[in-house]
Design an enzyme around this catalytic site. Structure first.
Site, PDB file in Angstrom:
ATOM      1  N   GLY A 137       0.836  -1.191   0.000  1.00 40.21           N
ATOM      2  CA  GLY A 137       0.000   0.000   0.000  1.00 40.21           C
ATOM      3  C   GLY A 137       0.869   1.238   0.000  1.00 40.21           C
ATOM      4  CB  CYS A 138       0.267   4.625   1.329  1.00 38.02           C
ATOM      5  SG  CYS A 138       1.113   6.201   1.511  1.00 38.02           S
ATOM      6  CG  PHE A 139       6.001   5.145  -0.254  1.00 35.21           C
ATOM      7  CD1 PHE A 139       5.409   6.323   0.167  1.00 35.21           C
ATOM      8  CD2 PHE A 139       6.629   5.146  -1.485  1.00 35.21           C
ATOM      9  CE1 PHE A 139       5.440   7.464  -0.602  1.00 35.21           C
ATOM     10  CE2 PHE A 139       6.672   6.288  -2.267  1.00 35.21           C
ATOM     11  CZ  PHE A 139       6.082   7.450  -1.825  1.00 35.21           C
TER      12      PHE A 139
END
Length: 182
Positions: free
Chosen positions: A16-18
């Site tokens: 997902g979002c880093f």
């Protein structure tokens, strides 16, 4: 112990979002560095806008550089499978697109085998099939500076409060012994 005397390990992971994975691993004992970046696409040196558009083919990733004498590789992988949902294809919560896929990028055959074992371990624990892919490790592109250690610099931002804070609560619940904070 001197850093030259320590063999460090690097895992490149997409969940997902880093910003989420970065926030977790920045607080993990034995992690020497976390670098947010882009990997697994076809565009040379992509930027955040290109990756977010979904047209570059890259995933948002973190390169986690850690000392296995302090934190076992299995713990790094357990945290990965705990902090994101490896059963949702190209999606983590409100973040949708191939750039948010669950993926692992092994740097060698030993890592590939370790990643396969972790997927098999977690496949038995989740009610839905694991969709985490193991992808060829090719060009890693560091993300822009604003994305490095984003959570620490932006804890009051809505995304951090709503998305990242609950992930950190979960990590503290299950992995407190591995964290730098109390």
């Amino acid at each position: 112990m001197d850093i030259e005397d320590t063999k460090l390990t690097t895992f490149v992971l997409a969940g997902g979002c880093f910003w989420c994975l970065d926030a977790v691993y920045q607080r993990t004992r034995g992690v020497r560095a976390v670098l947010s970046g882009y990997q697994g696409g076809h565009t040379t040196n992509p930027d955040y806008r290109q990756v977010c558009s979904g047209t570059s083919g890259h995933a948002e990733v973190v390169a986690v550089i850690f000392d296995e004498q302090v934190v076992p590789a299995e713990t790094i992988l357990d945290m990965f499978f705990t902090v994101h949902d490896p059963t949702t294809l190209n999606r983590q919560g409100y973040d949708v697109g191939t750039q948010y896929r669950s993926a692992m990028f092994p740097l060698d055959q030993a890592q590939r085998e370790l990643f396969e074992a972790a997927i098999n371990k977690y496949a038995a624990l989740y009610p839905n099939p694991i969709v985490t892919t193991i992808e060829e490790s090719k060009d890693f592109y560091p993300a822009e500076q604003v994305h490095q250690d984003f959570y620490s610099e932006n804890q009051e931002v809505g995304y951090c409060r709503v998305i990242i804070d609950p992930k950190l609560v979960k990590v503290r619940k299950y992995y407190a012994q591995w964290l730098n904070e109390s």
